[in-house]
Motif scaffolding. Structure first.
Motif, PDB file in Angstrom:
ATOM      1  N   CYS A   6       0.570   5.634   2.840  1.00  0.00           N
ATOM      2  CA  CYS A   6      -0.666   5.449   2.245  1.00  0.00           C
ATOM      3  C   CYS A   6      -1.406   5.870   3.400  1.00  0.00           C
ATOM      4  O   CYS A   6      -1.307   6.159   4.419  1.00  0.00           O
TER       5      CYS A   6
ATOM      6  N   SER B  45      -7.711   4.596   0.773  1.00  0.00           N
ATOM      7  CA  SER B  45      -8.777   3.971   0.876  1.00  0.00           C
ATOM      8  C   SER B  45     -10.006   4.667   0.351  1.00  0.00           C
ATOM      9  O   SER B  45     -10.098   5.729  -0.043  1.00  0.00           O
TER      10      SER B  45
ATOM     11  N   SER C  27      -8.918   8.595  10.380  1.00  0.00           N
ATOM     12  CA  SER C  27      -8.283   8.103   9.498  1.00  0.00           C
ATOM     13  C   SER C  27      -6.756   8.068   9.799  1.00  0.00           C
ATOM     14  O   SER C  27      -6.501   8.721  10.831  1.00  0.00           O
TER      15      SER C  27
ATOM     16  N   GLU D 143     -10.292  -5.998   5.579  1.00  0.00           N
ATOM     17  CA  GLU D 143      -9.610  -6.479   4.729  1.00  0.00           C
ATOM     18  C   GLU D 143      -8.618  -7.756   5.191  1.00  0.00           C
ATOM     19  O   GLU D 143      -8.334  -8.875   4.688  1.00  0.00           O
TER      20      GLU D 143
ATOM     21  N   VAL E 181      -5.397   5.130   5.106  1.00  0.00           N
ATOM     22  CA  VAL E 181      -6.177   4.238   5.469  1.00  0.00           C
ATOM     23  C   VAL E 181      -6.958   4.409   6.666  1.00  0.00           C
ATOM     24  O   VAL E 181      -6.756   5.363   7.496  1.00  0.00           O
ATOM     25  N   THR E 182      -7.678   3.535   6.889  1.00  0.00           N
ATOM     26  CA  THR E 182      -8.787   3.483   8.211  1.00  0.00           C
ATOM     27  C   THR E 182      -8.567   2.351   8.793  1.00  0.00           C
ATOM     28  O   THR E 182      -8.247   1.274   8.080  1.00  0.00           O
TER      29      THR E 182
ATOM     30  N   LYS F 101       0.789  -1.279   0.061  1.00  0.00           N
ATOM     31  CA  LYS F 101      -0.080  -0.119  -0.084  1.00  0.00           C
ATOM     32  C   LYS F 101       0.903   1.113  -0.204  1.00  0.00           C
ATOM     33  O   LYS F 101       0.631   2.327  -0.592  1.00  0.00           O
TER      34      LYS F 101
ATOM     35  N   ASP G 138     -11.220  -0.182   7.717  1.00  0.00           N
ATOM     36  CA  ASP G 138     -10.809  -0.910   6.369  1.00  0.00           C
ATOM     37  C   ASP G 138      -9.970  -1.927   6.584  1.00  0.00           C
ATOM     38  O   ASP G 138      -9.768  -3.067   5.851  1.00  0.00           O
ATOM     39  N   LEU G 139      -8.737  -1.644   7.166  1.00  0.00           N
ATOM     40  CA  LEU G 139      -7.669  -2.806   7.469  1.00  0.00           C
ATOM     41  C   LEU G 139      -8.304  -3.574   8.340  1.00  0.00           C
ATOM     42  O   LEU G 139      -7.886  -5.140   7.985  1.00  0.00           O
TER      43      LEU G 139
END
Length: 295
Positions: free
Chosen positions: A63, A48, A102, A73, A65-66, A41, A69-70
């Motif tokens: 990167c 994201s 985030s 995933e 991201v939140t 990433k 989300d991680l």
């Protein structure tokens, strides 16, 4: 035979080795797979989907991201994700800049030339990070508290990465301006100074956003027709306007007759508008957020 006392060591490798070491175990990602995912990433500049509409310019090896989300995933609990990132950060593998809902993750990678993270190579890296946060404050996307917390984290991490302690001199009335460098580590003082200067510039940009860009043409009109394009006269006028603006709220020692003062008051907004345009151009390389609020 007794084992020797454990020693710390730095291992230099490539991402291909981690691809080789990855093992697929069901749907849930292993810690190695999660670490490789962060590497992928950061190298791809991943953002994201939830954050795509946010104006945040990533630097190399970052990167956006939140945690949610991680967690989705990787098929982990959010608490597990946070703990995992905490551990990686303690190992010096990454750095987090926390934003509302985030985070920006910076992976500490190098290209084989044994370069250390750019954050410890002078203040340029710190300025770049701060200028990734402050435009959001300028345009009102985040509050002053959120911006302050994020800036504080960057400064604290910069000092830690430089191998220093985050310590400020004790509040002592005997510590004069001249003695401050003696009571504060030079590198820590340099980092704080760079951060203060970035925030001051951002504050000016935030205030100047209220200026209307078309106002600056009034200043050009006055320069051409009233001053006859006289540069010495314009320099003198600019100095007077700057003094009046900066002395606002202070006891003024500038005496003007009524007509002169009416002229200065009339040129107040055009002068600020021209300053806004100039500041936008000078800061454009670092902060690409427009100064003007067209809304």
């Amino acid at each position: 035979m007794k084992n020797k006392e454990a020693m710390t060591a730095t291992i230099s490798t490539c991402i291909g080795l981690f691809d080789f070491l990855k093992e697929k175990v069901g749907e849930r990602k292993t810690r190695t797979e999660a670490y490789c995912d962060l590497l992928d990433k950061s190298l791809a500049g991943f953002v994201s989907p939830f954050l795509r509409n946010q104006d945040f310019e990533l630097r190399p090896r970052q990167c956006h991201v939140t945690v949610s989300d991680l967690a989705t995933e990787w098929r982990w609990h959010r608490a597990t994700v946070r703990s995992f990132l905490d551990t990686l950060e303690s190992f010096g593998q990454l750095e987090r800049t926390k934003l509302p809902k985030s985070m920006v993750i910076t992976m500490h990678l190098h290209d084989g030339s044994h370069a250390v993270p750019d954050i410890v190579q002078g203040t340029a890296g710190i300025v770049r990070q701060l200028n990734g946060i402050l435009p959001e404050w300028i345009n009102g996307s985040i509050t002053s508290d959120d911006a302050g917390i994020a800036c504080g984290q960057i400064v604290h991490q910069s000092i830690t990465d430089a191998g220093l302690k985050y310590e400020l001199p004790e509040d002592d009335c005997s510590v004069t301006l001249q003695k401050l460098p003696e009571r504060m580590n030079a590198r820590v003082l340099e980092i704080h100074t760079a951060a203060v200067e970035c925030i001051v510039l951002a504050a000016l940009r935030k205030v100047l956003r209220r200026s209307k860009p078309e106002e600056s043409m009034k200043l050009m009109q006055f320069f051409c027709f009233d001053l006859g394009a006289s540069w010495p006269s314009f320099i003198d006028l600019s100095k007077t306007l700057a003094e009046q603006i900066l002395n606002s709220g202070k006891e003024k020692d500038i005496d003007h007759d009524d007509d002169r003062q009416l002229l200065l008051d009339d040129l107040h907004d055009p002068f600020l508008s021209a300053a806004a345009k100039a500041l936008e151009k000078s800061a454009g390389a670092d902060c690409r957020t427009p100064l003007y609020n067209h809304g």
